[in-house]
Structures are given as structure tokens and as C-alpha cells.
Motif scaffolding. Structure first.
Motif: not given
Length: 75
Positions: A22-28, A30-52
Motif C-alpha cells: 500500500e505504501a509503495a503504491k502511494l509513493m509510486n 516498488s515494494r522491493q524498495s520499501f523492503s530494502k529501506w526497512e531492512n537497511d540494505y538501501n536508503y530512500p533519497d531526499l525526495d522520498n524521505l520528504v514524501n515518507l
């Protein structure tokens, strides 16, 4: 002990009562991006942090530092 950015993102998403899908769809993104962010494999860029921050209705301080006062909880 300090929580990671990923742990704070996951907590904020759950408090917003959203699934990763649901969050991935709202943010446009992938769900995989959310998984990577939440598991500290990758970090959202500044624009995505603001949107989050807006999506979860929490401050950037809460997401990045665990709160303006350094506390661990996301309210």
C-alpha cells in the motif's frame, strides 16, 4: 540502543496502518524498495524521505534521528 533508519521507517509505516504494498503504491515506488529501506540494505533519497514524512505524518527529525530530542519513539 539507537534504532536504525530502516527500523524507524518500518515502525512509522505500521503506525500509519499501511502494508509495504500500500505504501509503495502511494509513493509510486516498488515494494522491493520499501523492503530494502526497512531492512537497511538501501536508503530512500531526499525526495522520498520528504514524501515518507508526509505520508506517515511524522517529522523528518523523527525519521532520521528518532525524534527532535533524540528519543527512540515515533509518535
Amino acid at each position: 540502543m539507537t534504532s536504525t533508519l530502516g527500523a524507524r521507517l518500518k515502525t512509522a509505516r505500521k503506525q500509519a496502518q499501511l502494508s509495504q504494498i500500500e505504501a509503495a503504491k502511494l509513493m509510486n515506488v516498488s515494494r522491493q524498495s520499501f523492503s530494502k529501506w526497512e531492512n537497511d540494505y538501501n536508503y530512500p533519497d531526499l525526495d522520498n524521505l520528504v514524501n515518507l514524512s508526509e505520508l506517515y505524518q511524522v517529522s523528518l527529525d523523527d525519521l532520521l534521528k528518532g525524534g527532535a530530542d533524540g528519543s527512540e519513539s515515533i509518535s
